[in-house]
Design a protein around this motif. Structure first.
Motif, PDB file in Angstrom:
ATOM      1  N   VAL A  34     -51.450  42.674  -6.573  1.00 59.97           N
ATOM      2  CA  VAL A  34     -52.174  42.464  -5.382  1.00 59.97           C
ATOM      3  C   VAL A  34     -53.324  41.575  -5.674  1.00 59.97           C
ATOM      4  O   VAL A  34     -54.352  42.024  -6.785  1.00 59.97           O
ATOM      5  N   ASP A  35     -53.646  40.409  -5.124  1.00 55.99           N
ATOM      6  CA  ASP A  35     -54.663  39.409  -5.156  1.00 55.99           C
ATOM      7  C   ASP A  35     -55.682  39.820  -3.920  1.00 55.99           C
ATOM      8  O   ASP A  35     -55.107  39.367  -2.595  1.00 55.99           O
ATOM      9  N   VAL A  36     -56.796  40.267  -4.128  1.00 56.10           N
ATOM     10  CA  VAL A  36     -57.791  40.545  -3.084  1.00 56.10           C
ATOM     11  C   VAL A  36     -58.911  39.713  -2.946  1.00 56.10           C
ATOM     12  O   VAL A  36     -59.584  39.200  -4.101  1.00 56.10           O
ATOM     13  N   ARG A  37     -59.299  39.223  -1.897  1.00 61.37           N
ATOM     14  CA  ARG A  37     -60.380  38.447  -1.307  1.00 61.37           C
ATOM     15  C   ARG A  37     -61.002  39.176  -0.212  1.00 61.37           C
ATOM     16  O   ARG A  37     -60.206  39.354   0.718  1.00 61.37           O
ATOM     17  N   LEU A  38     -62.412  39.106  -0.312  1.00 63.48           N
ATOM     18  CA  LEU A  38     -62.982  39.661   0.746  1.00 63.48           C
ATOM     19  C   LEU A  38     -63.927  38.643   1.251  1.00 63.48           C
ATOM     20  O   LEU A  38     -65.003  38.096   0.524  1.00 63.48           O
ATOM     21  N   TYR A  39     -63.915  38.401   2.643  1.00 62.16           N
ATOM     22  CA  TYR A  39     -64.675  37.271   3.344  1.00 62.16           C
ATOM     23  C   TYR A  39     -65.818  37.770   4.126  1.00 62.16           C
ATOM     24  O   TYR A  39     -65.467  38.750   5.006  1.00 62.16           O
ATOM     25  N   GLU A  40     -66.962  37.432   3.929  1.00 59.34           N
ATOM     26  CA  GLU A  40     -68.044  38.059   4.500  1.00 59.34           C
ATOM     27  C   GLU A  40     -68.936  37.096   5.126  1.00 59.34           C
ATOM     28  O   GLU A  40     -69.149  35.954   4.563  1.00 59.34           O
ATOM     29  N   VAL A 137     -54.247  32.186  12.612  1.00 60.82           N
ATOM     30  CA  VAL A 137     -53.041  31.548  13.019  1.00 60.82           C
ATOM     31  C   VAL A 137     -51.976  32.144  12.383  1.00 60.82           C
ATOM     32  O   VAL A 137     -51.777  32.260  11.381  1.00 60.82           O
ATOM     33  N   ASP A 138     -50.957  32.643  13.156  1.00 57.72           N
ATOM     34  CA  ASP A 138     -49.916  33.423  12.551  1.00 57.72           C
ATOM     35  C   ASP A 138     -48.749  32.266  12.371  1.00 57.72           C
ATOM     36  O   ASP A 138     -48.369  31.533  13.037  1.00 57.72           O
ATOM     37  N   LYS A 139     -48.418  32.184  10.741  1.00 56.88           N
ATOM     38  CA  LYS A 139     -47.499  31.297  10.397  1.00 56.88           C
ATOM     39  C   LYS A 139     -46.316  31.735  10.002  1.00 56.88           C
ATOM     40  O   LYS A 139     -45.445  31.029   9.277  1.00 56.88           O
ATOM     41  N   GLY A 140     -45.857  32.776  10.477  1.00 58.72           N
ATOM     42  CA  GLY A 140     -44.588  33.331  10.370  1.00 58.72           C
ATOM     43  C   GLY A 140     -44.317  33.786   8.903  1.00 58.72           C
ATOM     44  O   GLY A 140     -45.124  34.537   8.316  1.00 58.72           O
ATOM     45  N   ALA A 141     -43.243  33.574   8.281  1.00 60.19           N
ATOM     46  CA  ALA A 141     -42.842  33.641   6.957  1.00 60.19           C
ATOM     47  C   ALA A 141     -43.997  33.155   5.779  1.00 60.19           C
ATOM     48  O   ALA A 141     -44.107  33.805   4.855  1.00 60.19           O
ATOM     49  N   ASP A 142     -44.670  32.272   6.321  1.00 56.29           N
ATOM     50  CA  ASP A 142     -45.924  31.667   5.250  1.00 56.29           C
ATOM     51  C   ASP A 142     -47.015  32.550   5.294  1.00 56.29           C
ATOM     52  O   ASP A 142     -48.106  32.022   4.731  1.00 56.29           O
ATOM     53  N   GLY A 143     -47.214  33.560   6.163  1.00 55.80           N
ATOM     54  CA  GLY A 143     -48.466  34.416   6.213  1.00 55.80           C
ATOM     55  C   GLY A 143     -49.297  34.195   7.378  1.00 55.80           C
ATOM     56  O   GLY A 143     -48.913  33.636   8.313  1.00 55.80           O
ATOM     57  N   VAL A 144     -50.589  34.324   7.238  1.00 57.45           N
ATOM     58  CA  VAL A 144     -51.634  33.916   8.190  1.00 57.45           C
ATOM     59  C   VAL A 144     -52.733  32.998   7.565  1.00 57.45           C
ATOM     60  O   VAL A 144     -52.992  33.218   6.517  1.00 57.45           O
ATOM     61  N   GLU A 145     -52.977  31.807   8.381  1.00 62.17           N
ATOM     62  CA  GLU A 145     -53.948  31.044   8.281  1.00 62.17           C
ATOM     63  C   GLU A 145     -55.264  31.701   8.554  1.00 62.17           C
ATOM     64  O   GLU A 145     -55.496  31.913   9.984  1.00 62.17           O
ATOM     65  N   GLY A 151     -65.321  25.292   8.149  1.00 62.02           N
ATOM     66  CA  GLY A 151     -64.338  24.040   8.147  1.00 62.02           C
ATOM     67  C   GLY A 151     -63.474  24.315   6.958  1.00 62.02           C
ATOM     68  O   GLY A 151     -61.963  23.728   7.215  1.00 62.02           O
ATOM     69  N   THR A 152     -63.251  25.393   6.494  1.00 64.46           N
ATOM     70  CA  THR A 152     -62.275  25.683   5.216  1.00 64.46           C
ATOM     71  C   THR A 152     -61.298  26.463   5.890  1.00 64.46           C
ATOM     72  O   THR A 152     -61.398  27.131   6.924  1.00 64.46           O
ATOM     73  N   ALA A 153     -60.158  26.794   5.168  1.00 63.75           N
ATOM     74  CA  ALA A 153     -59.004  27.586   5.538  1.00 63.75           C
ATOM     75  C   ALA A 153     -58.276  28.221   4.466  1.00 63.75           C
ATOM     76  O   ALA A 153     -58.408  27.661   3.202  1.00 63.75           O
ATOM     77  N   GLU A 154     -57.935  29.414   4.460  1.00 67.59           N
ATOM     78  CA  GLU A 154     -57.200  30.168   3.458  1.00 67.59           C
ATOM     79  C   GLU A 154     -55.787  30.687   4.111  1.00 67.59           C
ATOM     80  O   GLU A 154     -55.688  30.860   5.218  1.00 67.59           O
ATOM     81  N   VAL A 155     -54.684  31.004   3.388  1.00 68.65           N
ATOM     82  CA  VAL A 155     -53.688  31.648   3.736  1.00 68.65           C
ATOM     83  C   VAL A 155     -53.422  32.948   3.023  1.00 68.65           C
ATOM     84  O   VAL A 155     -53.522  33.041   1.808  1.00 68.65           O
TER      85      VAL A 155
END
Length: 452
Positions: A34-40, A137-145, A151-155
């Motif tokens: 499990v790779d965990v990232r916490l965004y605050e 954004v729900d990306k289906g089988a590719d996860g959640v954006e 202005g940055t984005a992660e999945v």
């Protein structure tokens, strides 16, 4: 949804760095693959508020997280008082002796102390600051954006909404959900406590000082400090549009103006708060959700995001930490299969929060019924025949708004309104909240799964 193979890494994004988010990060970091990232969203991780209660339910989950021995500061709350703020009458006294085998005493401590204890157990590199979520954004089988305001984005494969009662995660996955102002405004501050206790010896004991639609909470929190949490009710039909504050500074005169009828020593305690130290919080609440998970096992809510009850039981941090720990156990049980894990999470936590909503509705109905009875009987001030003693928990932070209307013109006195507000009827057992053993709850759930 396409499931990941067991050996693949599950990317988990936690939104929010409060007790729920930090606890979830600690619990998930103990699971393989499990790779965990916490965004605050804050640039510096710090708690907003004053004190926080750590009862047996919170200690239980802190032990499971391996954090309990790190939290060493606080004031033991063996006794909690409920008093009439105008007359000083002691309406109810609740003694909380340690339960058999209880390792830690119930305490009231600074929110920053709990945060520091949790932070000490979060692995380096997990927390990403200055990351305010704008939308998902729900990306289906590719996860959640995850799209951030910078202005940055992660999945991520799984998003944990630990971003509080105003949850952006919930707004994205449950767009029809609506919060409403409850009518309650809270002002909180910390200050040196010796001078406060010198005003009235009773201030050394944690207590609520009540009016019919207001109260002042006074409690030591350890390290020579104490907290004041003052509350007042304003008609939501009139004030909802302007009540959006959350942790914003407010002037002393404004706070003190809501408690003119209170005892001189309480008004003096309010006046001791340093200019600029008061913070205002407008209390909001929302309806019960029928699921705490969404987007085919890619989104889950924990803490206040999952049950918008505006702190109704005074144990919100404990609930949030329990959520995070249960989520981690479910993922581990199902080898990071988020779909199956979130089904079990829903099965365990959804009925628990449903029971809270039901309890609050029953309490509100009971208070209103008692007021109707008092009006019909014409009960006057001082007869002492209020509602019979209940569970001894007093009025927990956030749920003391039950007696909202009236100034006594309907034949119900100020003192009787305070008694109706404070005392809970029926002798209800609240150990399902305040002594909840989340480890035992999980073991029972696992036994049920194995029997299927």
């Amino acid at each position: 949804m396409l499931l990941k193979a067991p050996e693949e890494v599950l990317r988990v994004a936690i939104i929010g760095g409060g007790p729920g988010g930090l606890s979830t990060a600690i619990a998930l970091s103990q699971i393989a693959n499990v790779d965990v990232r916490l965004y605050e969203q804050a640039s510096v991780l710090r708690e907003v508020g004053a004190g926080i209660s750590i009862g047996q339910n919170s200690w239980n989950v802190l032990e499971l997280l391996g954090v309990a021995d790190t939290l060493t500061s606080g004031h033991v709350t063996a006794t909690v008082l409920n008093l009439n703020g105008k007359t000083g009458e002691e309406v109810h006294r609740m003694a909380r002796p340690p339960a058999p085998g209880q390792k830690h005493a119930n305490i009231r401590t600074q929110r920053t102390q709990l945060q520091s204890a949790l932070l000490a157990h979060v692995k380096p590199g997990v927390i990403q600051l200055s990351k305010k979520l704008a939308r998902m954004v729900d990306k289906g089988a590719d996860g959640v954006e995850l799209v951030f305001e910078d202005g940055t984005a992660e999945v991520a494969d799984l998003v944990v909404g630990a971003d509080g009662i105003r949850s952006v995660v919930r707004d994205s996955a449950w767009p029809e959900y609506e919060l409403k102002f409850t009518g309650t405004t809270i002002w909180r501050a910390l200050l040196s406590w010796d001078a406060v206790v010198a005003l009235d010896g009773r201030f050394a004991t944690t207590g609520w000082w009540h009016g019919p639609t207001t109260h002042v909470w006074l409690s030591p929190v350890g390290d020579g400090l104490g907290e004041i949490a003052a509350r007042a009710w304003h008609d939501p039909a009139v004030h909802s549009a302007s009540k959006v504050s959350w942790g914003v500074p407010v002037g002393n005169e404004h706070v003190e103006s809501h408690f003119p009828e209170y005892l001189p020593q309480i008004r003096a305690a309010l006046a001791q708060v340093e200019t600029g130290d008061w913070r205002e919080f407008a209390a909001f609440a929302g309806p019960e959700l029928d699921r705490l998970t969404a987007w085919d096992g890619k989104v889950v809510l924990v803490g206040d995001a999952s049950h918008a009850l505006s702190g109704a039981f005074g144990s919100g941090a404990g609930f949030a930490m329990e959520d995070g720990w249960v989520l981690a156990q479910a993922l581990q049980k199902f080898n990071n299969d988020a779909v199956r894990a979130l089904q079990v999470f829903d099965a365990i936590r959804l009925p628990y929060y449903a029971r809270m909503y039901s309890h609050l509705a029953a309490e509100a109905a009971g208070r209103e019924a008692k007021l109707v009875q008092l009006r019909s009987e014409g009960v006057k001030e001082g007869n002492g025949e209020g509602v019979k003693e209940g569970n001894g928990e007093g009025v927990k932070e956030g749920d003391g708004e039950g007696v909202k209307e009236g100034d006594g013109d309907d034949g119900v006195s100020y003192d009787d309104r305070v008694r109706v507000k404070v005392i809970k009827g029926g002798g209800k057992d609240m150990s399902w909240i305040y002594a909840n053993d989340i480890g035992a709850v999980w073991r029972k759930a696992v036994e049920g799964l194995e029997e299927e």
